[in-house]
Design an enzyme around this catalytic site. Sequence first.
Site, PDB file in Angstrom:
ATOM      1  N   THR A 147       0.734  -1.091   0.040  1.00  0.00           N
ATOM      2  CA  THR A 147      -0.095   0.012   0.069  1.00  0.00           C
ATOM      3  C   THR A 147       0.784   1.192   0.051  1.00  0.00           C
ATOM      4  O   THR A 147       2.134   1.119   0.559  1.00  0.00           O
ATOM      5  CB  THR A 147      -0.820  -0.007   1.301  1.00  0.00           C
ATOM      6  OG1 THR A 147      -1.537   1.353   1.351  1.00  0.00           O
ATOM      7  CG2 THR A 147      -0.230  -0.276   2.479  1.00  0.00           C
ATOM      8  N   SER A 182      -1.359   3.474  10.788  1.00  0.00           N
ATOM      9  CA  SER A 182      -2.590   2.522  11.191  1.00  0.00           C
ATOM     10  C   SER A 182      -1.883   1.302  11.367  1.00  0.00           C
ATOM     11  O   SER A 182      -0.880   0.787  10.840  1.00  0.00           O
ATOM     12  CB  SER A 182      -3.865   2.183  10.442  1.00  0.00           C
ATOM     13  OG  SER A 182      -3.467   1.654   9.507  1.00  0.00           O
ATOM     14  N   TYR A 184      -2.957  -1.534  10.709  1.00  0.00           N
ATOM     15  CA  TYR A 184      -3.189  -2.211   9.176  1.00  0.00           C
ATOM     16  C   TYR A 184      -1.848  -1.889   8.329  1.00  0.00           C
ATOM     17  O   TYR A 184      -1.252  -2.597   7.735  1.00  0.00           O
ATOM     18  CB  TYR A 184      -4.261  -1.927   8.395  1.00  0.00           C
ATOM     19  CG  TYR A 184      -4.498  -2.248   6.853  1.00  0.00           C
ATOM     20  CD1 TYR A 184      -4.009  -3.370   6.295  1.00  0.00           C
ATOM     21  CD2 TYR A 184      -4.318  -1.190   6.132  1.00  0.00           C
ATOM     22  CE1 TYR A 184      -3.732  -3.756   4.911  1.00  0.00           C
ATOM     23  CE2 TYR A 184      -4.055  -1.141   4.532  1.00  0.00           C
ATOM     24  CZ  TYR A 184      -3.729  -2.359   4.089  1.00  0.00           C
ATOM     25  OH  TYR A 184      -3.517  -2.612   2.798  1.00  0.00           O
ATOM     26  N   HIS A 185      -1.851  -0.552   8.195  1.00  0.00           N
ATOM     27  CA  HIS A 185      -0.742  -0.144   7.229  1.00  0.00           C
ATOM     28  C   HIS A 185       0.920  -0.581   7.621  1.00  0.00           C
ATOM     29  O   HIS A 185       1.542  -0.732   6.950  1.00  0.00           O
ATOM     30  CB  HIS A 185      -0.788   1.385   7.061  1.00  0.00           C
ATOM     31  CG  HIS A 185      -1.969   1.964   6.219  1.00  0.00           C
ATOM     32  ND1 HIS A 185      -3.072   2.644   6.869  1.00  0.00           N
ATOM     33  CD2 HIS A 185      -2.072   2.016   4.888  1.00  0.00           C
ATOM     34  CE1 HIS A 185      -3.764   2.996   5.930  1.00  0.00           C
ATOM     35  NE2 HIS A 185      -3.362   2.551   4.856  1.00  0.00           N
ATOM     36  N   LYS A 188       1.938  -3.892   6.292  1.00  0.00           N
ATOM     37  CA  LYS A 188       2.520  -3.767   4.859  1.00  0.00           C
ATOM     38  C   LYS A 188       3.877  -3.231   4.984  1.00  0.00           C
ATOM     39  O   LYS A 188       4.462  -3.655   4.299  1.00  0.00           O
ATOM     40  CB  LYS A 188       1.637  -2.980   3.911  1.00  0.00           C
ATOM     41  CG  LYS A 188       0.054  -3.443   3.853  1.00  0.00           C
ATOM     42  CD  LYS A 188       0.439  -4.780   3.222  1.00  0.00           C
ATOM     43  CE  LYS A 188      -0.949  -5.670   2.810  1.00  0.00           C
ATOM     44  NZ  LYS A 188      -0.975  -6.873   1.956  1.00  0.00           N
TER      45      LYS A 188
END
Length: 404
Positions: A147, A182, A184-185, A188
Amino acid sequence: MTILVTGADGYLGWPTSLRIASRTDDRVVLVDNFGRREWVSEVGSVSATPVADIETRLEAAEEVHGLTNLSFVEGDLTDRSFVDELLQVHEPETIVHTAAQPSAPYSQINGERANFTQHNNMQSTRNLAWGFHENDLADTHLIETTTTGVYGAPEFPIPEGGATMENQGDRDDVPFPAMAGSWYHLTKSHDAANLRLANKQFGIPVSDVRTAITYGAATEETAADDRLATRFDFDYYFGVVAHRFAAQAIAGYPITVYGKGEQRKPFVSLEDAVEGLARLALNDPDDRPDDHVVYNQVTRPISIVEMGTTIAEVATKFGFDTEVEHFENPRDEDETHQMEIDNDRYMDLIGDQQVTFEEGIRGVFERLADRADRIGAYEDRFLPGVLEDRLDDDSAEAPPAADD
């Protein structure tokens, strides 16, 4: 030759699978555990476009597009034994890895979901990397969608991958620092670092495709039949901002811009994202990189307020009366940040941009204009806090069920 596509039941994975299969006679094996369907259901929402079950999708792919080279395997990539068996049976030369829990807001709800997101995403990627190494598949081309969120919002132009660092007169190229915003980020960011290490230690060729905010309801392949539709999420947790704004307009709500909305975010159309992944997957083996190569999968940055205004204008043309309204920003972010991001390598890969933002949004309204009732039934999912309220109140009533 066999190509594996993980997360193949998802928004990006499904149309990518169809695009790849339509351009090759090689076997394309789809892998998924249907997690995205479960997570969206958990937050009390649905896809605006009903999503057929995988058997129906595969039947339609053969009937409509003549694709006889698709097959499906259900399984969880966090399970080492499953991954090993998958690789040993199919011996893929290429894997397009789109599987992930992809929602930053979902990962921020509480510690349980932060832990789940990090375990799910990072364990899956590590299992694939080590699976290649331990099953003598180190030449397999691993294409992962990470991302652009790994870059954060720096006050300088973002390079396509690495950066140059200077200290006491010495210079060297280094990985771009992880400034994710975040849980989530950050998964990645860790994936990118782990894949760089896997390339260095095992020699695995890696294409790290840093996907921007993706807009669009269909590709050429999925638009051919309703059974082939990809999902379109519009809730706060899984609907990207452009899709949520479009759904708000369809449901008769104002478009909610948080704060000033002048910050620019990177965007790419679903069509342009799918095209890049398909081209990477179908590269001649002799032309594949033997390194860790980063692609910024973005066509251009767009400000949030410009995006909202464009969506409002398109909505009006389809008979939906809406306007942009500014609300207090629940996020800690610079509301005027002007992102600049290099994308030369990705644009060289796909050629010219195929779908502009306005064209993509017109396509969204063409496909969703008759879904107002379905979207309206879940209108309270546009804003944050609903899931947290449901977690605090087990008696909270869910909206009407809808088949995916």
